[in-house]
Scaffold this motif. Structure first.
Motif, PDB file in Angstrom:
ATOM      1  N   ALA A 190      14.185  34.798  72.502  1.00 35.58           N
ATOM      2  CA  ALA A 190      15.313  35.342  71.737  1.00 35.58           C
ATOM      3  C   ALA A 190      14.919  36.665  71.099  1.00 35.58           C
ATOM      4  O   ALA A 190      15.702  37.632  71.080  1.00 35.58           O
ATOM      5  CB  ALA A 190      15.758  34.338  70.678  1.00 35.58           C
ATOM      6  N   ARG A 191      13.700  36.729  70.588  1.00 31.15           N
ATOM      7  CA  ARG A 191      13.203  37.981  70.020  1.00 31.15           C
ATOM      8  C   ARG A 191      13.030  39.035  71.104  1.00 31.15           C
ATOM      9  O   ARG A 191      13.374  40.210  70.909  1.00 31.15           O
ATOM     10  CB  ARG A 191      11.884  37.726  69.298  1.00 31.15           C
ATOM     11  CG  ARG A 191      11.349  38.942  68.557  1.00 31.15           C
ATOM     12  CD  ARG A 191      10.017  38.654  67.928  1.00 31.15           C
ATOM     13  NE  ARG A 191       9.479  39.850  67.286  1.00 31.15           N
ATOM     14  CZ  ARG A 191       8.190  40.069  67.057  1.00 31.15           C
ATOM     15  NH1 ARG A 191       7.292  39.155  67.385  1.00 31.15           N
ATOM     16  NH2 ARG A 191       7.791  41.188  66.475  1.00 31.15           N
ATOM     17  N   ALA A 192      12.500  38.632  72.249  1.00 28.41           N
ATOM     18  CA  ALA A 192      12.307  39.568  73.357  1.00 28.41           C
ATOM     19  C   ALA A 192      13.640  40.156  73.806  1.00 28.41           C
ATOM     20  O   ALA A 192      13.731  41.345  74.120  1.00 28.41           O
ATOM     21  CB  ALA A 192      11.614  38.870  74.521  1.00 28.41           C
ATOM     22  N   PHE A 193      14.676  39.326  73.846  1.00 30.00           N
ATOM     23  CA  PHE A 193      16.003  39.806  74.233  1.00 30.00           C
ATOM     24  C   PHE A 193      16.452  40.955  73.338  1.00 30.00           C
ATOM     25  O   PHE A 193      16.992  41.957  73.807  1.00 30.00           O
ATOM     26  CB  PHE A 193      17.010  38.661  74.180  1.00 30.00           C
ATOM     27  CG  PHE A 193      18.408  39.065  74.565  1.00 30.00           C
ATOM     28  CD1 PHE A 193      18.809  39.043  75.886  1.00 30.00           C
ATOM     29  CD2 PHE A 193      19.319  39.473  73.598  1.00 30.00           C
ATOM     30  CE1 PHE A 193      20.098  39.431  76.242  1.00 30.00           C
ATOM     31  CE2 PHE A 193      20.604  39.861  73.939  1.00 30.00           C
ATOM     32  CZ  PHE A 193      20.995  39.835  75.275  1.00 30.00           C
ATOM     33  N   ASP A 194      16.220  40.815  72.055  1.00 24.50           N
ATOM     34  CA  ASP A 194      16.633  41.861  71.115  1.00 24.50           C
ATOM     35  C   ASP A 194      15.810  43.137  71.267  1.00 24.50           C
ATOM     36  O   ASP A 194      16.293  44.236  70.967  1.00 24.50           O
ATOM     37  CB  ASP A 194      16.507  41.351  69.678  1.00 24.50           C
ATOM     38  CG  ASP A 194      17.535  40.271  69.350  1.00 24.50           C
ATOM     39  OD1 ASP A 194      18.580  40.223  70.018  1.00 24.50           O
ATOM     40  OD2 ASP A 194      17.269  39.466  68.428  1.00 24.50           O
ATOM     41  N   LEU A 195      14.576  43.011  71.738  1.00 17.62           N
ATOM     42  CA  LEU A 195      13.677  44.156  71.808  1.00 17.62           C
ATOM     43  C   LEU A 195      13.742  44.909  73.127  1.00 17.62           C
ATOM     44  O   LEU A 195      13.487  46.118  73.170  1.00 17.62           O
ATOM     45  CB  LEU A 195      12.231  43.686  71.579  1.00 17.62           C
ATOM     46  CG  LEU A 195      11.888  43.121  70.201  1.00 17.62           C
ATOM     47  CD1 LEU A 195      10.498  42.487  70.231  1.00 17.62           C
ATOM     48  CD2 LEU A 195      11.954  44.216  69.138  1.00 17.62           C
ATOM     49  N   LEU A 196      14.070  44.218  74.205  1.00 14.90           N
ATOM     50  CA  LEU A 196      13.944  44.804  75.535  1.00 14.90           C
ATOM     51  C   LEU A 196      15.127  45.694  75.901  1.00 14.90           C
ATOM     52  O   LEU A 196      16.243  45.489  75.432  1.00 14.90           O
ATOM     53  CB  LEU A 196      13.802  43.690  76.575  1.00 14.90           C
ATOM     54  CG  LEU A 196      12.444  42.984  76.609  1.00 14.90           C
ATOM     55  CD1 LEU A 196      12.528  41.709  77.430  1.00 14.90           C
ATOM     56  CD2 LEU A 196      11.368  43.912  77.171  1.00 14.90           C
ATOM     57  N   PRO A 197      14.897  46.670  76.789  1.00 14.23           N
ATOM     58  CA  PRO A 197      15.988  47.514  77.302  1.00 14.23           C
ATOM     59  C   PRO A 197      16.931  46.715  78.198  1.00 14.23           C
ATOM     60  O   PRO A 197      16.584  45.638  78.703  1.00 14.23           O
ATOM     61  CB  PRO A 197      15.253  48.591  78.109  1.00 14.23           C
ATOM     62  CG  PRO A 197      13.830  48.522  77.685  1.00 14.23           C
ATOM     63  CD  PRO A 197      13.584  47.112  77.281  1.00 14.23           C
ATOM     64  N   THR A 198      18.099  47.285  78.440  1.00 12.99           N
ATOM     65  CA  THR A 198      19.072  46.635  79.319  1.00 12.99           C
ATOM     66  C   THR A 198      18.786  46.897  80.789  1.00 12.99           C
ATOM     67  O   THR A 198      19.185  46.101  81.646  1.00 12.99           O
ATOM     68  CB  THR A 198      20.495  47.129  79.003  1.00 12.99           C
ATOM     69  OG1 THR A 198      20.530  48.557  79.164  1.00 12.99           O
ATOM     70  CG2 THR A 198      20.877  46.778  77.573  1.00 12.99           C
ATOM     71  N   ALA A 212      16.200  39.463  81.939  1.00  7.72           N
ATOM     72  CA  ALA A 212      15.111  38.587  82.385  1.00  7.72           C
ATOM     73  C   ALA A 212      14.741  37.601  81.291  1.00  7.72           C
ATOM     74  O   ALA A 212      14.503  36.417  81.556  1.00  7.72           O
ATOM     75  CB  ALA A 212      13.896  39.425  82.787  1.00  7.72           C
ATOM     76  N   ALA A 213      14.695  38.071  80.037  1.00 12.81           N
ATOM     77  CA  ALA A 213      14.388  37.187  78.916  1.00 12.81           C
ATOM     78  C   ALA A 213      15.461  36.116  78.764  1.00 12.81           C
ATOM     79  O   ALA A 213      15.156  34.927  78.543  1.00 12.81           O
ATOM     80  CB  ALA A 213      14.252  37.995  77.633  1.00 12.81           C
ATOM     81  N   ALA A 214      16.736  36.499  78.897  1.00 11.23           N
ATOM     82  CA  ALA A 214      17.819  35.529  78.773  1.00 11.23           C
ATOM     83  C   ALA A 214      17.782  34.511  79.904  1.00 11.23           C
ATOM     84  O   ALA A 214      18.044  33.316  79.696  1.00 11.23           O
ATOM     85  CB  ALA A 214      19.165  36.254  78.757  1.00 11.23           C
TER      86      ALA A 214
END
Length: 519
Positions: A190-198, A212-214
C-alpha cells in the motif's frame, strides 16, 4: 541466513554490471564513481543499488531458468518434461536435501537482505532528492514483497525481518507465521503504491509501477481469501491504470523483436537481454524450445520432398535453417497430453492455436509444445542466450482475479462482466458466460485460468489455493516416465525447509518439528 550484504559486498555486486550501448536500466555501470565511503551520496547511486536488486531476480534459481517454474508450473496438470528429467519435482519425490528449493530460498533471502539494507540507507537520506527517495523506496518495498510472496507460497511460515539485523541474530531466526508476514507485506505494498510512478518509458521499462504493487497486493489478498480487498485492488488496476487487453491473444506473447518486447497488457515483467555479460539473458526459453534430436515425428525415416530425398530430420532442419530457425532447446516443459488435445478446449477458443503447436511447417512433431513461450530464431534468440522477458503479471490475470473475488463476495451477477472481457478476444464468435450458479462459476474458473494463463507460472499455486492439487495431479494423464499421482501427499502443498538451512539454523524446526510434514 549467514550472508550479509556489507558495503564492500555491495560494490562487488555492482562491479558485475556491464557496459552496453543498449541503454536499459539494468545495463548501467558506475563502477568508477562508487566507493564504500561515498555510497548513496546522490540519486544515481541509489538508483544503481536498486538496479542491483532487479538483477537478483534474473538468477536461474528465480526467473532466469526453471527455479520458480519448478514449483509453480511442474507437478500440476498442464506441463512436464519431454523425457525422464526433473522427475524428483514432477513426481513428488521431494525430500529434505532433494529438490527442496535451497537455491531458490537463498536467492530470495538475498533479495530480502539487500532490499532491507537499501531501504534503511535511502529512507530519510538527506543526500537524495525526495523524488529519488520516493521512487527507490517504492521499488524496494515491491521487490521485497515479491520475495516474501514466493517464500510464503512455497514454504508457508519462514524467517521474517524488515529491519537490519546483525548476522548472529539473523542466522538463528525461527519461522514467523505466514499470516504475520503477509499482513506486513500488504501494508508495504500500500505504501509502495503511493510512492511509485504510474508508468515508465524508454530505458526505464521493466521497473515496478504502482500498478505492479496493486497487482501483487491483490494476489496476496486473493490467496488469503480476502475477497473484498482483492477485488478493490483489481478494480484500481482495471479502472485507473493505462494497461489494456490486447486485441489478439497471440500478440501478448510476441517477443520476436528484441527491441520491442513490451505491450500494454504487461504490468510487471523481468526484463532479459541477450548478448550481455552476467545474468541479463535467460535460458528459460530453452525449456520450451524443442530438441532437434526429438523432432520431427519419425525423424530417422527417409522421405522425398520436392524431389529431394533424405532423412526427415535433415530435410526438416534444412527448412528451419532457410527461416534462420532451429530447434536447439531442452524440451523440459511441454504440454501434457490432456492439455495439448484440442478436443479438451472449448470449440472456437482461439487461444489453442496461439498456445499449442503440434505441427510445424507442415511436419508433425513428436511432442506438442507451447507456442506462446518458444522462440526458434537463431539470430536474436540463441540457445542459453535468450532475450525473452518473463511475464510476471499481466492484465488478463487481474480481470480473472476480479471475477473470482466478485463471485465469492456476491455471486456471479457482476462477475460475468470481468471474465467475459477476457473471453471476448478468446473466441470467434464470442462465447460469454451466463446463467451459472456461484458454484458453477467457481468451478468454471478452474479451467478458464488454466487456458488463459497456461505456462505462465500460476497454475500450481491456483490448484493449491483452491484445494484441488491432489485431485488434479491424480486424475490428469501423465506420460509413461512420470507418475506423480502415486506419490503426491497432502503435505506436498509446501516444500520442506531446505536441509542446508536446517544445518545452519536448527531453530527453523522450533515451531514445526515435522518440517511441513516431511518428517
Amino acid at each position: 541466513m549467514k550472508t550479509k550484504l556489507t558495503s564492500k559486498f555491495l560494490i562487488l555486486l555492482l562491479s558485475f554490471f556491464v557496459l552496453s550501448s543498449c541503454d536499459k536500466f539494468l545495463e548501467e555501470d558506475l563502477r568508477d564513481e562508487i566507493t564504500p565511503d561515498a555510497f548513496f551520496t546522490n540519486d544515481k547511486e541509489a538508483e544503481l543499488a536498486v538496479n542491483g536488486v532487479y538483477r537478483l531476480y534474473h538468477n536461474n534459481n528465480l526467473y532466469g531458468q526453471r527455479g520458480l517454474d519448478n514449483y509453480y508450473t511442474s507437478g500440476a496438470d498442464i506441463q512436464a518434461a519431454s523425457r525422464n528429467v526433473n522427475n524428483a519435482i514432477h513426481n513428488y519425490l521431494i525430500q529434505e536435501g532433494t529438490a527442496d528449493g535451497n537455491g531458490t530460498w537463498i536467492q530470495l533471502y538475498r533479495v530480502i537482505n539487500n532490499t532491507t539494507e537499501f531501504i534503511s540507507n535511502i529512507e530519510g537520506n538527506e543526500n537524495l532528492s525526495q523524488e529519488a527517495i520516493d521512487q527507490r523506496l517504492g521499488e524496494l518495498l515491491f521487490l521485497r514483497a515479491l520475495a516474501y510472496y514466493h517464500l510464503t507460497n512455497l514454504w508457508g511460515d519462514v524467517p521474517f525481518y524488515t529491519e537490519q539485523l546483525p548476522v548472529p541474530e539473523r542466522s538463528v531466526l525461527g519461522r514467523s507465521p505466514k499470516a504475520e508476514i503477509r499482513s506486513a507485506m500488504k501494508a508495504d505494498l500500500a505504501r509502495a503504491f503511493d510512492l511509485l510512478p504510474t508508468s515508465y518509458s524508454g530505458s526505464n521499462l521493466g521497473r515496478a509501477s504502482k500498478w505492479a504493487a496493486a497487482t501483487l497486493k491483490a494476489k496476496y489478498h486473493l490467496f488469503d481469501g480476502e475477497w473484498a480487498l482483492a477485488k478493490a485492488e483489481c478494480d484500481i488496476v482495471i479502472d485507473q491504470s493505462p494497461h489494456r487487453l490486447l486485441d489478439n491473444y497471440a500478440d501478448v506473447f510476441d517477443q520476436s523483436d528484441p527491441s520491442n518486447q513490451y505491450n500494454d497488457e504487461y504490468i510487471f515483467v523481468v526484463d532479459f537481454e541477450a548478448d550481455l555479460v552476467g545474468e541479463l539473458s535467460t535460458t528459460r526459453t530453452d525449456d520450451y524450445n524443442p530438441r532437434i534430436r526429438d523432432e520431427p515425428a519419425g525423424r530417422n525415416n527417409d522421405t522425398i520432398v520436392d524431389g529431394v530425398s533424405g532423412s526427415k530430420v535433415s530435410i526438416f532442419q534444412g527448412l528451419l535453417r532457410d527461416r534462420n530457425e532451429d530447434m536447439t532447446g531442452f524440451g523440459w516443459s511441454v504440454p501434457l497430453p490432456e492439455f495439448a488435445s484440442k478436443e479438451n478446449w472449448q470449440e472456437g477458443d482461439l487461444r489453442y492455436d496461439a498456445t499449442i503447436v503440434s505441427e510445424y511447417l507442415g511436419w508433425k512433431l513428436s511432442f506438442p509444445y507451447f507456442r506462446k513461450n518458444w522462440n526458434l530464431d537463431q539470430e536474436n534468440s540463441l540457445r542459453s542466450n535468450h532475450p525473452e522477458n518473463y511475464i510476471v503479471f499481466r492484465l488478463a490475470d487481474v480481470y480473472l482475479m476480479a471475477a473470482e473475488a466478485e463471485n465469492e463476495l456476491n455471486g456471479p451477477g457482476n462477475a460475468f462482466g470481468y471474465v467475459n472481457t477476457v473471453r471476448e478476444r478468446a473466441f470467434e464468435p464470442d462465447q460469454p458466460w451466463s446463467g451459472l450458479s456461484q458454484d458453477q462459476f467457481r468451478e468454471a474458473m478452474y479451467d478458464e485460468r488454466r487456458f488463459e494463463l497456461s505456462a505462465e507460472g500460476h497454475r500450481r499455486m491456483d490448484l493449491i489455493r483452491w484445494g484441488i492439487l491432489l485431485e488434479r495431479v491424480q486424475s490428469v494423464q501423465h506420460r509413461a516416465w512420470n507418475n506423480p499421482g502415486a506419490n503426491i501427499q497432502p503435505y506436498h502443498v509446501l516444500l520442506p525447509i531446505p536441509q542446508n538451512q536446517l544445518e545452519l539454523n536448527p531453530n527453523l524446526l522450533e515451531s514445526d518439528p515435522s518440517n511441513n510434514g516431511y518428517r
